[in-house]
Design an enzyme around this catalytic site. Sequence first.
Site, mmCIF file in Angstrom:
data_model
loop_
_atom_site.group_PDB
_atom_site.id
_atom_site.type_symbol
_atom_site.label_atom_id
_atom_site.label_comp_id
_atom_site.label_asym_id
_atom_site.label_seq_id
_atom_site.Cartn_x
_atom_site.Cartn_y
_atom_site.Cartn_z
ATOM 1 N N ARG A 23 58.591 0.394 44.379
ATOM 2 C CA ARG A 23 57.640 0.473 43.268
ATOM 3 C C ARG A 23 57.435 1.901 42.797
ATOM 4 O O ARG A 23 57.004 2.151 41.682
ATOM 5 C CB ARG A 23 56.280 -0.083 43.690
ATOM 6 C CG ARG A 23 56.303 -1.530 44.097
ATOM 7 C CD ARG A 23 54.981 -1.915 44.717
ATOM 8 N NE ARG A 23 54.815 -1.167 45.970
ATOM 9 C CZ ARG A 23 53.687 -1.129 46.667
ATOM 10 N NH1 ARG A 23 52.615 -1.763 46.240
ATOM 11 N NH2 ARG A 23 53.623 -0.451 47.794
ATOM 12 N N GLN A 46 34.031 18.756 39.432
ATOM 13 C CA GLN A 46 34.668 18.961 38.138
ATOM 14 C C GLN A 46 36.172 18.979 38.345
ATOM 15 O O GLN A 46 36.666 19.484 39.351
ATOM 16 C CB GLN A 46 34.193 20.297 37.576
ATOM 17 C CG GLN A 46 34.796 20.709 36.275
ATOM 18 C CD GLN A 46 34.225 22.041 35.800
ATOM 19 O OE1 GLN A 46 33.024 22.216 35.717
ATOM 20 N NE2 GLN A 46 35.098 22.975 35.490
ATOM 21 N N ARG A 59 48.323 33.090 33.745
ATOM 22 C CA ARG A 59 46.873 32.897 33.654
ATOM 23 C C ARG A 59 46.265 33.518 34.909
ATOM 24 O O ARG A 59 46.634 33.178 36.018
ATOM 25 C CB ARG A 59 46.515 31.420 33.573
ATOM 26 C CG ARG A 59 46.982 30.762 32.279
ATOM 27 C CD ARG A 59 46.504 29.317 32.229
ATOM 28 N NE ARG A 59 47.045 28.599 31.106
ATOM 29 C CZ ARG A 59 46.337 28.204 30.054
ATOM 30 N NH1 ARG A 59 45.055 28.491 29.962
ATOM 31 N NH2 ARG A 59 46.908 27.521 29.087
ATOM 32 N N HIS A 62 41.534 35.062 37.840
ATOM 33 C CA HIS A 62 40.186 34.625 37.493
ATOM 34 C C HIS A 62 39.310 34.419 38.719
ATOM 35 O O HIS A 62 39.784 33.995 39.772
ATOM 36 C CB HIS A 62 40.249 33.297 36.719
ATOM 37 C CG HIS A 62 41.054 33.377 35.479
ATOM 38 N ND1 HIS A 62 41.718 32.295 34.954
ATOM 39 C CD2 HIS A 62 41.312 34.411 34.630
ATOM 40 C CE1 HIS A 62 42.345 32.651 33.844
ATOM 41 N NE2 HIS A 62 42.117 33.930 33.637
ATOM 42 N N LYS A 72 38.220 25.906 44.849
ATOM 43 C CA LYS A 72 39.167 25.160 44.019
ATOM 44 C C LYS A 72 40.286 24.584 44.875
ATOM 45 O O LYS A 72 40.726 25.213 45.837
ATOM 46 C CB LYS A 72 39.842 26.074 42.997
ATOM 47 C CG LYS A 72 38.953 26.790 42.049
ATOM 48 C CD LYS A 72 39.792 27.708 41.164
ATOM 49 C CE LYS A 72 38.936 28.593 40.316
ATOM 50 N NZ LYS A 72 39.741 29.494 39.513
ATOM 51 N N HIS A 119 42.035 33.723 41.471
ATOM 52 C CA HIS A 119 43.173 32.822 41.332
ATOM 53 C C HIS A 119 43.934 33.097 40.044
ATOM 54 O O HIS A 119 43.341 33.422 39.016
ATOM 55 C CB HIS A 119 42.682 31.364 41.320
ATOM 56 C CG HIS A 119 43.767 30.393 41.030
ATOM 57 N ND1 HIS A 119 43.889 29.753 39.811
ATOM 58 C CD2 HIS A 119 44.800 29.976 41.790
ATOM 59 C CE1 HIS A 119 44.954 28.973 39.854
ATOM 60 N NE2 HIS A 119 45.518 29.086 41.031
ATOM 61 N N TYR A 132 43.105 21.278 38.545
ATOM 62 C CA TYR A 132 42.106 21.917 39.402
ATOM 63 C C TYR A 132 41.029 20.911 39.776
ATOM 64 O O TYR A 132 40.515 20.205 38.901
ATOM 65 C CB TYR A 132 41.366 23.033 38.652
ATOM 66 C CG TYR A 132 42.188 24.145 38.105
ATOM 67 C CD1 TYR A 132 42.191 25.384 38.718
ATOM 68 C CD2 TYR A 132 42.920 23.993 36.935
ATOM 69 C CE1 TYR A 132 42.918 26.441 38.186
ATOM 70 C CE2 TYR A 132 43.651 25.030 36.406
ATOM 71 C CZ TYR A 132 43.641 26.256 37.040
ATOM 72 O OH TYR A 132 44.360 27.295 36.511
ATOM 73 N N ASP A 168 43.235 38.148 29.756
ATOM 74 C CA ASP A 168 43.888 38.311 31.057
ATOM 75 C C ASP A 168 44.665 39.626 31.142
ATOM 76 O O ASP A 168 44.751 40.234 32.200
ATOM 77 C CB ASP A 168 44.804 37.129 31.348
ATOM 78 C CG ASP A 168 44.025 35.873 31.723
ATOM 79 O OD1 ASP A 168 42.793 35.959 31.922
ATOM 80 O OD2 ASP A 168 44.640 34.799 31.813
#
Length: 175
Positions: A23, A46, A59, A62, A72, A119, A132, A168
């Site tokens: 499957r 979240q 990216r 942060h 996270k 990160h 995330y 950034d």
Amino acid sequence: MRLTPTLIDGVVVVESESAADDRGSFVRTWCRDTFAAAGLDFEPIQESLSRNLKTATLRGMHIQGAPFGEQKLVRCLRGRIFDVAVDLRPDSASYCRWFGLELDESRDAALFLPRGVAHGFITLSDDAWVHYMIDTAYAPGHAGGVRWDDPAFGIAWPTEPVVISDRDRNWPDHV
């Protein structure tokens, strides 16, 4: 589910085992009890998805400041990325150290980052989707970062960024 500590205290590689048959497959991507047994207090509230169109999109790096620091769990759902954590906790034995690993859609792995760890990632393929799970609501007034190429960290990125936001690109050096 296997949780493997890294050289940065609290940063953990999370590898899941996939069950496959005719499957398709099924994989548990997060389990509160497994995390708790490993001493990780993580209750996501979240989820976010970053879609990145081009290879060499960067990216980061942060971090969300106190009292809204985030934990996270980061996973690549499509494509490939080089994912990076940098320890910005001054009282940590791994302060200013970085850890990076490749995440991709075929590997049932993720990176867990505790509060106080910045990160970022760079895409290694076009059309890379990064998912995330986060335990704190986003607080725009506390969003911050450090420069991706800050010499204080010496991150060995696998490629130079081609696509990077002005924000950034212009984060300050950490030290």
